[in-house]
Design an enzyme around this catalytic site. Structure first.
Site, PDB file in Angstrom:
ATOM      1  N   LYS A   2       0.869  -1.186   0.000  1.00  0.00           N
ATOM      2  CA  LYS A   2       0.000   0.000   0.000  1.00  0.00           C
ATOM      3  C   LYS A   2       0.896   1.223   0.000  1.00  0.00           C
ATOM      4  CE  LYS A   2      -4.458   0.467   1.090  1.00  0.00           C
ATOM      5  NZ  LYS A   2      -5.437  -0.451   0.630  1.00  0.00           N
ATOM      6  N   ASP A  18      -7.342   3.768  -4.293  1.00  0.00           N
ATOM      7  CA  ASP A  18      -7.744   3.688  -2.884  1.00  0.00           C
ATOM      8  C   ASP A  18      -8.357   5.056  -2.555  1.00  0.00           C
ATOM      9  OD1 ASP A  18      -7.096   1.605  -0.527  1.00  0.00           O
ATOM     10  OD2 ASP A  18      -6.970   3.603   0.312  1.00  0.00           O
TER      11      ASP A  18
HETATM   12  N1  GLU Z   1      -7.590  -0.327  -2.369  1.00  0.00           N
HETATM   13  C1  GLU Z   1      -8.324  -1.553  -2.402  1.00  0.00           C
HETATM   14  C2  GLU Z   1      -8.165  -2.319  -1.107  1.00  0.00           C
HETATM   15  O1  GLU Z   1      -7.832  -1.763  -0.079  1.00  0.00           O
HETATM   16  C3  GLU Z   1      -8.017  -2.378  -3.633  1.00  0.00           C
HETATM   17  C4  GLU Z   1      -6.582  -2.824  -3.763  1.00  0.00           C
HETATM   18  C5  GLU Z   1      -6.272  -3.459  -5.106  1.00  0.00           C
HETATM   19  O2  GLU Z   1      -7.184  -3.637  -5.879  1.00  0.00           O
HETATM   20  O3  GLU Z   1      -5.098  -3.764  -5.308  1.00  0.00           O
HETATM   21  O4  GLU Z   1      -8.435  -3.490  -1.028  1.00  0.00           O
END
Ligand code: GLU
Length: 417
Positions: free
Chosen positions: A108, A148
Site C-alpha cells: 500500500k 484507494d
Molecule cells: N484499495 C483496495 C483495497 O484496499 C483495492 C486494492 C487493489 O485492488 O489492489 O483493497
C-alpha cells in the site's frame, strides 16, 4: 519502536495478528516475518503548481509481503497518509489476499496531500511525478498498485501512461482499477461495494434474515459506499442512511438511490438531498439498523462510541474502521463484525481478474466478473464462518487465522521459516 510500527493503526492490526497466531499455534518464525514489512519506500514527490511554485509532497510505498505472489494494493491521496498507516494497510492487503485465496502479496502507499486542493492539471502532474519515482519498484510481476482513498481510474490511467512511456511500450498490467478503455475490467468500479453487499447477504443469512427485510446504514459515499448502497438497494435492502464529508442523511423508509446518485452528480455532496433528514456522521454510526457498513476511513468506531452502536451486524467496507478495543466492546454487546479483510475484498478480487485479463489480453463480460466475484466472496465468507463455528471464535480472529494458516503453509513450502 520505529516509525513504521509505532502508529495506532499498525498496532491494532498486529494485535489481531498476534491473537490469531497464538490461536493457530503459528510457527514463530512465520509470525516474525509478518510483523514487519519487507520494504518501505519513502519518496519525495515534486509538483510544479499552477502558479509555478515547486512543492515536494511525501510519498510512500510499503511492500509488506510477497510470499504468495507480486505485491498488490492501493495508492491513497490523503492528508493523513504516512509511513505507519501505509504499513498497516499494506499488511492488511497481505492478509486480505491470502484469505481470498489470491496469488498476490500485500502493499500500500500514497501521497500525503489533499487532492481536493489541487487543480486537475496539478493532480495529473503530481501523479506522473509519483509514477516516475515509483517506477523502479512497480511492474506487472513486481508490485501492482490500484485506486484507494482519494485516487481513481484516472489516476491509474496516468500511472499506466507514465510507466509505459518510460518502459518503451504499453504496460497495461502495471496497475489495476484502470478505465475499461485501456485494459480495465468490467465491474471493477462497483466491485468493492458489491463484495460488501455479498457479505451483508451472507451475514444476514446466518441469522435467517434476508436483505430485502433489512435496514442498512452506510458511512461514506465514495468508491465503496456509493456502490454498496446502489447494489444493496437493487437487491431490495432498505438503505435508510448514508453520509459523506458533508454530513449524513436519513429516511426511515429507505432513500431513493437513483435520485440520490443523480443529486450527487449535480451537487457533488449528499447534504441537502430533498425528502431526507440531515444527520451527522456520528449519528449515522449510532442508528438502530440491522446492518451498519462503515465504508469511509479507519478509526471511526473507537472505545468512545462503541458502546453506543445499535446495529446488529457491522460490515467493514473501509480498512480498519473499528479499533481493536472497540471490537472487544462490540463483541461483548453481542454484535457481529464482518472484518475488513473479508468485507472489502471485492475490490482486490476484481483487480486480480483485471490483472489476469491484461496478462492474457482476453476480456470478460460484466456478468462473468460478477459471477466469479460472488463465488470467491461466498467461499471466503464460508471458510471464515466455519473456522469461527469450529473454534468458537469471532469473525475477526477467524478471518486472520485462515489468512495466517495459508501464509504459514506457503512460507514453509518456500523454506522461509
Ligand atoms: N484499495 C483496495 C483495497 O484496499 C483495492 C486494492 C487493489 O485492488 O489492489 O483493497
Amino acid at each position: 519502536m520505529n516509525s513504521i510500527t509505532s502508529g495506532h493503526f499498525y498496532k491494532n492490526v498486529m494485535k489481531t495478528v498476534e491473537a490469531a497466531g497464538q490461536l493457530i499455534h503459528i510457527n514463530p518464525n512465520a509470525l516474525e516475518r509478518l510483523k514487519t514489512p519487507r520494504r518501505s519506500i519513502i519518496l519525495s514527490v515534486p509538483l510544479k503548481t499552477d502558479n509555478g511554485k515547486l512543492l515536494n509532497f511525501p510519498g510512500y510505498r510499503v511492500q509488506h509481503n510477497q510470499t504468495l505472489g507480486p505485491f498488490k494494493g492501493g495508492l491513497r491521496y490523503h492528508p493523513h497518509v504516512n509511513l505507519s498507516e501505509s504499513a498497516a494497510l499494506a499488511s492488511l492487503m497481505t492478509f486480505k489476499n491470502a484469505l481470498l485465496g489470491l496469488p498476490l502479496g500485500g502493499a500500500k502507499g500514497g501521497v500525503c496531500v489533499d487532492p481536493n486542493k489541487l487543480s486537475q492539471g496539478e493532480l495529473e502532474r503530481l501523479t506522473r511525478s509519483f509514477a516516475t519515482e515509483l517506477g523502479p519498484f512497480i511492474g506487472h510481476d513486481k508490485d501492482i498498485p490500484a485506486p484507494d482513498v482519494g485516487t481513481d481510474s484516472q489516476t491509474m490511467a496516468w500511472i499506466l501512461d507514465t510507466y509505459s512511456k518510460e518502459y518503451g511500450y504499453c504496460q497495461t498490467g502495471v496497475v489495476t482499477g484502470k478505465p475499461v478503455e485501456i485494459g480495465g475490467s468490467m465491474g471493477r468500479l462497483s466491485a468493492t461495494g458489491l463484495g460488501v453487499v455479498y457479505c451483508i447477504e451472507k451475514a444476514l443469512a446466518t441469522r435467517d434474515q434476508n436483505i430485502s427485510s433489512a435496514t442498512i446504514a452506510i458511512q461514506g459515499f465514495g468508491k465503496v459506499g456509493l456502490h454498496a448502497a446502489i447494489e444493496a438497494a437493487d437487491l431490495g435492502g432498505k438503505v435508510v442512511a448514508v453520509s459523506d464529508v458533508s454530513g449524513g442523511i436519513f429516511k426511515a423508509d429507505g432513500l431513493n438511490l437513483p435520485d440520490l446518485v443523480a443529486y450527487v452528480k449535480e451537487n457533488r455532496f449528499i447534504s441537502g438531498f430533498p425528502s431526507s433528514e440531515p444527520i451527522t456522521n456520528e449519528d449515522l454510526l449510532e442508528l438502530k439498523v440491522d446492518v451498519l457498513a462503515p465504508c469511509a476511513l479507519d478509526g471511526v468506531i473507537t472505545t468512545e462510541n462503541a458502546g453506543k452502536i445499535k446495529a446488529d451486524i457491522i460490515v467493514e467496507g473501509a480498512n480498519g474502521p473499528v479499533s481493536s478495543n472497540a471490537t472487544n466492546i462490540l463483541y461483548e454487546n453481542g454484535k457481529m463484525i464482518i472484518p475488513d479483510i473479508l468485507a472489502n475484498g471485492g475490490g482486490v478480487v476484481v483487480s486480480y481478474f483485471e490483472w489476469v485479463q491484461d496478462l492474457v489480453w482476453l476480456f470478460w463480460t460484466e456478468e462473468e466478473v460478477r459471477n466469479k466475484l460472488k463465488k470467491i466472496m461466498d467461499a471466503s465468507f464460508d471458510s471464515v464462518w466455519h473456522f469461527a463455528k469450529e473454534k468458537n471464535q469471532n469473525m475477526r480472529i477467524s478471518a486472520m487465522s485462515v489468512a495466517l494458516q495459508r501464509l504459514e503453509k506457503a512460507m514453509k513450502l518456500r523454506g522461509q521459516t
